[in-house]
Design a protein around this motif. Structure first.
Motif, PDB file in Angstrom:
ATOM      1  N   THR A  71       0.822  -1.214   0.000  1.00 48.47           N
ATOM      2  CA  THR A  71       0.000   0.000   0.000  1.00 48.47           C
ATOM      3  C   THR A  71       0.855   1.263   0.000  1.00 48.47           C
ATOM      4  O   THR A  71       0.413   2.304  -0.490  1.00 48.47           O
ATOM      5  CB  THR A  71      -0.922   0.020   1.228  1.00 48.47           C
ATOM      6  OG1 THR A  71      -0.137  -0.107   2.425  1.00 48.47           O
ATOM      7  CG2 THR A  71      -1.927  -1.117   1.171  1.00 48.47           C
ATOM      8  N   ARG A  75       0.536   5.049  -1.959  1.00 47.32           N
ATOM      9  CA  ARG A  75       0.539   6.261  -1.153  1.00 47.32           C
ATOM     10  C   ARG A  75       1.724   7.142  -1.511  1.00 47.32           C
ATOM     11  O   ARG A  75       1.679   8.357  -1.383  1.00 47.32           O
ATOM     12  CB  ARG A  75       0.576   5.918   0.337  1.00 47.32           C
ATOM     13  CG  ARG A  75      -0.631   5.111   0.797  1.00 47.32           C
ATOM     14  CD  ARG A  75      -0.697   4.973   2.289  1.00 47.32           C
ATOM     15  NE  ARG A  75      -0.954   6.246   2.925  1.00 47.32           N
ATOM     16  CZ  ARG A  75      -1.185   6.389   4.226  1.00 47.32           C
ATOM     17  NH1 ARG A  75      -1.193   5.320   5.002  1.00 47.32           N
ATOM     18  NH2 ARG A  75      -1.402   7.577   4.735  1.00 47.32           N
ATOM     19  N   HIS A 221      -2.717   4.860  13.122  1.00 47.91           N
ATOM     20  CA  HIS A 221      -3.278   4.382  11.854  1.00 47.91           C
ATOM     21  C   HIS A 221      -4.559   3.590  12.081  1.00 47.91           C
ATOM     22  O   HIS A 221      -5.512   3.714  11.305  1.00 47.91           O
ATOM     23  CB  HIS A 221      -2.257   3.529  11.119  1.00 47.91           C
ATOM     24  CG  HIS A 221      -1.144   4.306  10.515  1.00 47.91           C
ATOM     25  ND1 HIS A 221      -1.331   5.274   9.553  1.00 47.91           N
ATOM     26  CD2 HIS A 221       0.184   4.271  10.738  1.00 47.91           C
ATOM     27  CE1 HIS A 221      -0.169   5.791   9.211  1.00 47.91           C
ATOM     28  NE2 HIS A 221       0.764   5.205   9.921  1.00 47.91           N
ATOM     29  N   LYS A 222      -4.578   2.779  13.139  1.00 47.25           N
ATOM     30  CA  LYS A 222      -5.769   2.005  13.431  1.00 47.25           C
ATOM     31  C   LYS A 222      -6.940   2.912  13.768  1.00 47.25           C
ATOM     32  O   LYS A 222      -8.049   2.756  13.224  1.00 47.25           O
ATOM     33  CB  LYS A 222      -5.488   1.049  14.590  1.00 47.25           C
ATOM     34  CG  LYS A 222      -6.676   0.179  14.980  1.00 47.25           C
ATOM     35  CD  LYS A 222      -6.321  -0.756  16.127  1.00 47.25           C
ATOM     36  CE  LYS A 222      -7.517  -1.604  16.531  1.00 47.25           C
ATOM     37  NZ  LYS A 222      -7.180  -2.523  17.665  1.00 47.25           N
ATOM     38  N   PHE A 224      -7.217   6.071  13.008  1.00 46.05           N
ATOM     39  CA  PHE A 224      -7.528   6.913  11.853  1.00 46.05           C
ATOM     40  C   PHE A 224      -8.446   6.177  10.885  1.00 46.05           C
ATOM     41  O   PHE A 224      -9.401   6.758  10.343  1.00 46.05           O
ATOM     42  CB  PHE A 224      -6.235   7.324  11.147  1.00 46.05           C
ATOM     43  CG  PHE A 224      -6.424   8.401  10.116  1.00 46.05           C
ATOM     44  CD1 PHE A 224      -6.332   9.736  10.456  1.00 46.05           C
ATOM     45  CD2 PHE A 224      -6.707   8.071   8.795  1.00 46.05           C
ATOM     46  CE1 PHE A 224      -6.497  10.732   9.509  1.00 46.05           C
ATOM     47  CE2 PHE A 224      -6.880   9.053   7.846  1.00 46.05           C
ATOM     48  CZ  PHE A 224      -6.777  10.396   8.196  1.00 46.05           C
ATOM     49  N   ARG A 225      -8.173   4.881  10.662  1.00 43.83           N
ATOM     50  CA  ARG A 225      -9.033   4.100   9.773  1.00 43.83           C
ATOM     51  C   ARG A 225     -10.436   3.954  10.358  1.00 43.83           C
ATOM     52  O   ARG A 225     -11.436   4.076   9.637  1.00 43.83           O
ATOM     53  CB  ARG A 225      -8.412   2.726   9.526  1.00 43.83           C
ATOM     54  CG  ARG A 225      -7.208   2.736   8.613  1.00 43.83           C
ATOM     55  CD  ARG A 225      -6.873   1.330   8.147  1.00 43.83           C
ATOM     56  NE  ARG A 225      -6.518   0.480   9.271  1.00 43.83           N
ATOM     57  CZ  ARG A 225      -5.282   0.313   9.710  1.00 43.83           C
ATOM     58  NH1 ARG A 225      -4.291   0.948   9.126  1.00 43.83           N
ATOM     59  NH2 ARG A 225      -5.031  -0.501  10.724  1.00 43.83           N
ATOM     60  N   ILE A 226     -10.506   3.683  11.675  1.00 46.99           N
ATOM     61  CA  ILE A 226     -11.816   3.521  12.311  1.00 46.99           C
ATOM     62  C   ILE A 226     -12.612   4.817  12.244  1.00 46.99           C
ATOM     63  O   ILE A 226     -13.790   4.833  11.861  1.00 46.99           O
ATOM     64  CB  ILE A 226     -11.639   3.065  13.775  1.00 46.99           C
ATOM     65  CG1 ILE A 226     -11.026   1.669  13.815  1.00 46.99           C
ATOM     66  CG2 ILE A 226     -12.982   3.091  14.505  1.00 46.99           C
ATOM     67  CD1 ILE A 226     -10.683   1.194  15.213  1.00 46.99           C
ATOM     68  N   LYS A 227     -11.952   5.920  12.614  1.00 46.34           N
ATOM     69  CA  LYS A 227     -12.634   7.208  12.602  1.00 46.34           C
ATOM     70  C   LYS A 227     -13.001   7.616  11.182  1.00 46.34           C
ATOM     71  O   LYS A 227     -14.074   8.187  10.939  1.00 46.34           O
ATOM     72  CB  LYS A 227     -11.732   8.274  13.231  1.00 46.34           C
ATOM     73  CG  LYS A 227     -12.417   9.614  13.456  1.00 46.34           C
ATOM     74  CD  LYS A 227     -13.560   9.511  14.457  1.00 46.34           C
ATOM     75  CE  LYS A 227     -14.193  10.865  14.719  1.00 46.34           C
ATOM     76  NZ  LYS A 227     -15.326  10.777  15.677  1.00 46.34           N
ATOM     77  N   GLY A 228     -12.135   7.326  10.225  1.00 46.13           N
ATOM     78  CA  GLY A 228     -12.432   7.660   8.839  1.00 46.13           C
ATOM     79  C   GLY A 228     -13.646   6.918   8.324  1.00 46.13           C
ATOM     80  O   GLY A 228     -14.493   7.483   7.626  1.00 46.13           O
ATOM     81  N   LYS A 229     -13.762   5.632   8.667  1.00 48.79           N
ATOM     82  CA  LYS A 229     -14.930   4.847   8.246  1.00 48.79           C
ATOM     83  C   LYS A 229     -16.210   5.392   8.879  1.00 48.79           C
ATOM     84  O   LYS A 229     -17.247   5.498   8.212  1.00 48.79           O
ATOM     85  CB  LYS A 229     -14.734   3.382   8.624  1.00 48.79           C
ATOM     86  CG  LYS A 229     -13.657   2.665   7.813  1.00 48.79           C
ATOM     87  CD  LYS A 229     -13.519   1.231   8.260  1.00 48.79           C
ATOM     88  CE  LYS A 229     -12.447   0.507   7.454  1.00 48.79           C
ATOM     89  NZ  LYS A 229     -12.278  -0.909   7.882  1.00 48.79           N
ATOM     90  N   GLU A 308       2.092   1.797   7.217  1.00 47.39           N
ATOM     91  CA  GLU A 308       1.024   1.259   8.015  1.00 47.39           C
ATOM     92  C   GLU A 308       1.494   0.138   8.936  1.00 47.39           C
ATOM     93  O   GLU A 308       0.783  -0.297   9.809  1.00 47.39           O
ATOM     94  CB  GLU A 308      -0.103   0.743   7.126  1.00 47.39           C
ATOM     95  CG  GLU A 308      -0.746   1.855   6.311  1.00 47.39           C
ATOM     96  CD  GLU A 308      -1.873   1.353   5.458  1.00 47.39           C
ATOM     97  OE1 GLU A 308      -2.121   0.138   5.484  1.00 47.39           O
ATOM     98  OE2 GLU A 308      -2.512   2.148   4.781  1.00 47.39           O
TER      99      GLU A 308
END
Length: 316
Positions: A71, A75, A221-222, A224-229, A308
């Motif tokens: 990934t 990026r 990162h974890k 950020f992904r949760i909050k982004g979703k 990541e």
């Protein structure tokens, strides 16, 4: 349950090493399958091309797959050479930072290709076929050619009796292949050890701080992904409801393009400013509105794909 938790914790602590080991084992198994089932030496003038094709072409394909499945590759390249960033994209400083990120990616992507080549050389089937079709190899490694012709050299990999008869004349291609394979493995391990020592010696942070940085990076990162979703789901729900219910949308904050760029730029550790990511620096400098933040953003915009799996520490 405790054993399962210990196993999960062990995997998390040694995730990179275990992933590399799994990739190497799968690659070795694939090479054995290709060598036993697919590979058939033609035993003619095409031996050289056929043998080296099986030795090198799959390794090149695995290298490309390594880039594609990482990934960080996307990026790193996404938006780097867009018209808005063209001046920064071509700057010398940007090229240096690009190489600092691209080299570690290449090292990770090279695990499977180098494993394929090393295992193939130890197996010797590909090399033996290729070497038997090379005039240069025959002249270089054959002490006394005797009455054997080049045509017989071509047929040697397919004819066990002929191969046994010619073993007294020519050096064993099988042994040559294995020697090259072991030298390749030894060279890789030596380079890996030296590069690891150098990067740790040049690290701008201490060992414990680097461990803390890795923990922080993974957690950030974890989350950020949760909050982004969650944020994306709420925005999609609002827009969908407004469309079907014909209502005006309620106010909803979305980070601007400039905000996304600020948290995506390259972050280089500075011992005078104890930040652990661009997101950390962004929220600690008035949402990136400080003059110093803007100056660094102009020089490094678009070149930081935050790892990541582990923290990126200026070459470490």
């Amino acid at each position: 349950m405790d054993r399962l938790q210990k196993a999960v914790d062990f995997y998390i602590r040694h995730q990179t090493t275990l992933n590399f080991s799994i990739v190497s084992l799968v690659t070795a198994a694939s090479e054995h399958m290709f060598s036993s089932v697919v590979f058939k030496c033609p035993c003619n003038s095409d031996n050289l091309l056929y043998g080296y094709s099986f030795l090198l072409a799959p390794a090149f394909v695995l290298l490309l797959l390594g880039y594609m499945m990482n990934t960080r590759t996307w990026r790193l390249f996404t938006g780097t050479c867009s018209p808005e960033k063209h001046p920064q994209c071509c700057s010398w400083r940007s090229c240096v930072h690009f190489c600092q990120l691209f080299v570690p990616m290449t090292v990770k992507a090279s695990v499977a290709p180098l494993t394929w080549i090393a295992v193939a050389l130890l197996g010797a089937n590909f090399y033996e076929c290729a070497a038997s079709g090379s005039n240069m190899t025959a002249h270089l490694f054959c002490k006394n050619k005797g009455n054997y012709s080049q045509e017989q050299m071509y047929k040697m990999p397919c004819d066990k009796e002929l191969s046994a008869a010619m073993s007294s004349v020519c050096l064993s291609f099988h042994a040559q292949s294995q020697v090259i394979g072991w030298f390749l493995i030894a060279g890789i391990m030596t380079v890996a050890l030296i590069s690891t020592c150098v990067t740790h010696c040049c690290s701008p942070v201490s060992y414990l701080q680097f461990k803390f940085w890795k923990v922080y990076s993974k957690k950030e990162h974890k989350l950020f992904r949760i909050k982004g979703k969650e944020h994306a789901a709420k925005l999609a729900e609002r827009n969908t409801n407004c469309f079907f219910e014909a209502t005006d949308p309620a106010p909803f904050h979305i980070p601007s393009n400039e905000d996304w760029q600020k948290v995506s730029i390259l972050y280089t550790f500075n011992s005078q400013e104890q930040y652990y990511s661009m997101l950390h620096k962004y929220v600690s400098t008035n949402r990136g509105k400080s003059t110093k933040f803007k100056e660094e953003s102009q020089n490094l915009s678009g070149l930081e794909p935050v790892d990541e799996d582990q923290a990126k520490v200026s070459g470490l």
